[in-house]
Design an enzyme around this catalytic site. Structure first.
Site, PDB file in Angstrom:
ATOM      1  N   THR A  37      -3.965  18.247   7.719  1.00 21.09           N
ATOM      2  CA  THR A  37      -3.904  19.547   8.455  1.00 21.09           C
ATOM      3  C   THR A  37      -2.061  20.038   7.112  1.00 21.09           C
ATOM      4  O   THR A  37      -2.836  21.478   7.095  1.00 21.09           O
ATOM      5  CB  THR A  37      -3.032  19.606   9.584  1.00 21.09           C
ATOM      6  OG1 THR A  37      -2.190  18.399   9.613  1.00 21.09           O
ATOM      7  CG2 THR A  37      -4.182  19.683  10.311  1.00 21.09           C
ATOM      8  N   ASP A  38      -1.798  19.327   6.756  1.00 21.13           N
ATOM      9  CA  ASP A  38      -0.756  19.775   5.035  1.00 21.13           C
ATOM     10  C   ASP A  38      -1.188  19.916   4.528  1.00 21.13           C
ATOM     11  O   ASP A  38      -0.689  21.319   4.084  1.00 21.13           O
ATOM     12  CB  ASP A  38       0.262  18.525   5.290  1.00 21.13           C
ATOM     13  CG  ASP A  38       1.732  17.709   6.733  1.00 21.13           C
ATOM     14  OD1 ASP A  38       1.450  19.128   7.785  1.00 21.13           O
ATOM     15  OD2 ASP A  38       1.646  17.036   6.932  1.00 21.13           O
ATOM     16  N   ASN A  39      -2.412  19.526   4.511  1.00 17.57           N
ATOM     17  CA  ASN A  39      -2.478  19.929   3.071  1.00 17.57           C
ATOM     18  C   ASN A  39      -2.840  21.442   3.007  1.00 17.57           C
ATOM     19  O   ASN A  39      -3.615  21.951   2.101  1.00 17.57           O
ATOM     20  CB  ASN A  39      -3.843  18.867   2.652  1.00 17.57           C
ATOM     21  CG  ASN A  39      -4.067  17.333   2.324  1.00 17.57           C
ATOM     22  OD1 ASN A  39      -4.179  16.029   2.348  1.00 17.57           O
ATOM     23  ND2 ASN A  39      -2.279  16.975   1.563  1.00 17.57           N
ATOM     24  N   ARG A  51      -1.949  11.464  -8.949  1.00 13.32           N
ATOM     25  CA  ARG A  51      -0.953  11.144  -9.843  1.00 13.32           C
ATOM     26  C   ARG A  51      -2.617   9.638 -10.884  1.00 13.32           C
ATOM     27  O   ARG A  51      -1.584  10.129 -12.185  1.00 13.32           O
ATOM     28  CB  ARG A  51      -0.293   9.601  -8.814  1.00 13.32           C
ATOM     29  CG  ARG A  51       0.484  10.387  -8.394  1.00 13.32           C
ATOM     30  CD  ARG A  51       1.199   9.536  -7.233  1.00 13.32           C
ATOM     31  NE  ARG A  51       0.886   9.515  -6.309  1.00 13.32           N
ATOM     32  CZ  ARG A  51       0.755   9.170  -5.275  1.00 13.32           C
ATOM     33  NH1 ARG A  51       1.765   8.136  -4.890  1.00 13.32           N
ATOM     34  NH2 ARG A  51       0.300   8.688  -4.140  1.00 13.32           N
ATOM     35  N   TRP A  52      -3.427   9.295 -10.297  1.00 12.43           N
ATOM     36  CA  TRP A  52      -4.090   9.436 -10.949  1.00 12.43           C
ATOM     37  C   TRP A  52      -4.984   9.715 -12.464  1.00 12.43           C
ATOM     38  O   TRP A  52      -4.919   9.682 -13.282  1.00 12.43           O
ATOM     39  CB  TRP A  52      -5.101   8.637 -10.870  1.00 12.43           C
ATOM     40  CG  TRP A  52      -6.716   7.454 -11.406  1.00 12.43           C
ATOM     41  CD1 TRP A  52      -6.594   6.129 -11.663  1.00 12.43           C
ATOM     42  CD2 TRP A  52      -8.130   8.394 -11.565  1.00 12.43           C
ATOM     43  NE1 TRP A  52      -8.010   6.481 -12.610  1.00 12.43           N
ATOM     44  CE2 TRP A  52      -8.668   7.833 -12.518  1.00 12.43           C
ATOM     45  CE3 TRP A  52      -8.649  10.201 -11.617  1.00 12.43           C
ATOM     46  CZ2 TRP A  52      -9.852   8.342 -13.617  1.00 12.43           C
ATOM     47  CZ3 TRP A  52      -9.944  10.398 -12.442  1.00 12.43           C
ATOM     48  CH2 TRP A  52     -10.232   9.013 -13.335  1.00 12.43           C
ATOM     49  N   ASP A 105      -5.396   8.120  -1.171  1.00 13.22           N
ATOM     50  CA  ASP A 105      -3.626   8.377  -1.890  1.00 13.22           C
ATOM     51  C   ASP A 105      -3.794   8.314  -3.167  1.00 13.22           C
ATOM     52  O   ASP A 105      -4.530   6.876  -4.035  1.00 13.22           O
ATOM     53  CB  ASP A 105      -3.090   7.850  -0.958  1.00 13.22           C
ATOM     54  CG  ASP A 105      -1.505   8.407  -1.170  1.00 13.22           C
ATOM     55  OD1 ASP A 105      -1.748   9.630  -1.856  1.00 13.22           O
ATOM     56  OD2 ASP A 105      -1.181   7.632  -1.444  1.00 13.22           O
ATOM     57  N   GLY A 106      -3.302   8.997  -4.089  1.00 16.15           N
ATOM     58  CA  GLY A 106      -3.625   9.194  -5.560  1.00 16.15           C
ATOM     59  C   GLY A 106      -3.950   9.483  -6.223  1.00 16.15           C
ATOM     60  O   GLY A 106      -4.007   9.370  -7.298  1.00 16.15           O
ATOM     61  N   SER A 123       2.037   9.049   7.201  1.00 18.69           N
ATOM     62  CA  SER A 123       2.152  10.130   6.905  1.00 18.69           C
ATOM     63  C   SER A 123       0.555  10.176   8.478  1.00 18.69           C
ATOM     64  O   SER A 123       0.552  11.681   8.130  1.00 18.69           O
ATOM     65  CB  SER A 123       1.041  10.003   5.794  1.00 18.69           C
ATOM     66  OG  SER A 123       2.263   9.729   4.692  1.00 18.69           O
ATOM     67  N   GLU A 154      -4.128  -3.612  12.316  1.00 17.72           N
ATOM     68  CA  GLU A 154      -3.291  -4.014  10.711  1.00 17.72           C
ATOM     69  C   GLU A 154      -3.583  -3.085   9.692  1.00 17.72           C
ATOM     70  O   GLU A 154      -3.523  -2.055   8.914  1.00 17.72           O
ATOM     71  CB  GLU A 154      -3.745  -5.093  10.119  1.00 17.72           C
ATOM     72  CG  GLU A 154      -4.040  -6.810  11.347  1.00 17.72           C
ATOM     73  CD  GLU A 154      -2.698  -7.331  11.949  1.00 17.72           C
ATOM     74  OE1 GLU A 154      -1.584  -7.222  11.096  1.00 17.72           O
ATOM     75  OE2 GLU A 154      -2.491  -7.483  12.941  1.00 17.72           O
TER      76      GLU A 154
END
Length: 253
Positions: free
Chosen positions: A79-81, A37-38, A33-34, A210, A221
């Protein structure tokens, strides 16, 4: 190499030197993720962010190989992507396809697709199938590439597969209701035959799953890392392993 890189390198070696390999997770799931944003923070485009994220995968697998990890599941596309606008989705799929080809070409990893194949474009399906076939006999880390993956969809697909299997056998619904249990459903998951993830890492600071491996992560964990995926470093990886090793896993007992 600047001073910061030198300090991080020394610190990483110190953490690695104290790592108990007997306590290393055998299966690690990673929510990559990210990327966007990166890219935004560094003045780049989303496509450049996804490309940088794809390039980071080989580094991660190298670190996993050094620490005796056996299975890695990489959530590359949900699947949302798939509902993203075409101008965003097409370049992203191309980057994922290139990343999967690179995994297959490396020669060390066994590539396995997890997700709903039918939701993906024909070209992406072909790349995933070819990677699986080409790496089938490799003996290195088993790399699950989660492309077109959703945890709820996986459970629905598993139940559908279970029902179809027993319909072919002539099992009635009443008979199936009497015998069905957790193991029956597990045998129809995308990861059937594999150990469940011991550790799930999510980058970018978000503290939620998510929908990632909802069934398999019941006893996992979790480690949430603040850095965006393209900036994920070996020291971040080792910190996750160190944190995992310090926990006492009771499995509800």
């Amino acid at each position: 190499m600047n001073l910061r890189d030198l300090v991080y390198g020394l610190y990483a070696r110190r953490v690695e030197g104290r790592l108990d390999h007997a306590q290393v997770p055998k299966h690690i799931g990673v929510i990559l993720d990210g990327n966007r944003r990166w890219a935004k923070a560094s003045g780049g485009t989303p496509e450049q962010g996804h490309k940088a994220g794809a390039d980071k995968i080989q580094e991660l697998l190298g670190w996993c190989a050094e620490t005796d990890v056996e299975v890695v599941t990489l959530w590359m596309l949900s699947t949302d992507n798939l509902n993203r606008p075409e101008e965003q989705l097409v370049p992203l799929l191309g980057i994922i396809e290139n990343a999967v080809r690179a995994l297959a070409a490396d020669g060390r990893w066994r590539v396995h697709h997890v997700g709903t194949m039918d939701l993906l474009p024909a070209r992406t399906q072909s790349v995933l199938k070819e990677a699986e076939q080409a790496t089938h006999d490799n003996t290195g880390i088993l790399v699950n590439v989660a492309v077109g993956y959703g945890g709820r969809q996986e459970i629905a697909d598993a139940v559908r597969s279970l029902l179809l299997e027993h319909a072919e056998r002539g099992t009635s619904f009443e008979e199936l209701a009497e015998i069905v249990d957790v193991e029956h459903i597990s045998e129809h998951l995308y990861t059937r035959g594999q150990p469940d993830p011991d550790l799930v890492i999510r980058t970018s600071g978000e503290q939620r799953l998510s929908g990632f491996m909802l069934w398999q992560s019941a006893h996992s964990e979790y480690y949430f890392c603040e850095v965006h995926w393209p900036a994920f470093r070996k020291v971040d990886f080792l910190r996750a392993l160190r944190d995992y090793a310090a926990r006492h896993r009771r499995y509800g007992t």
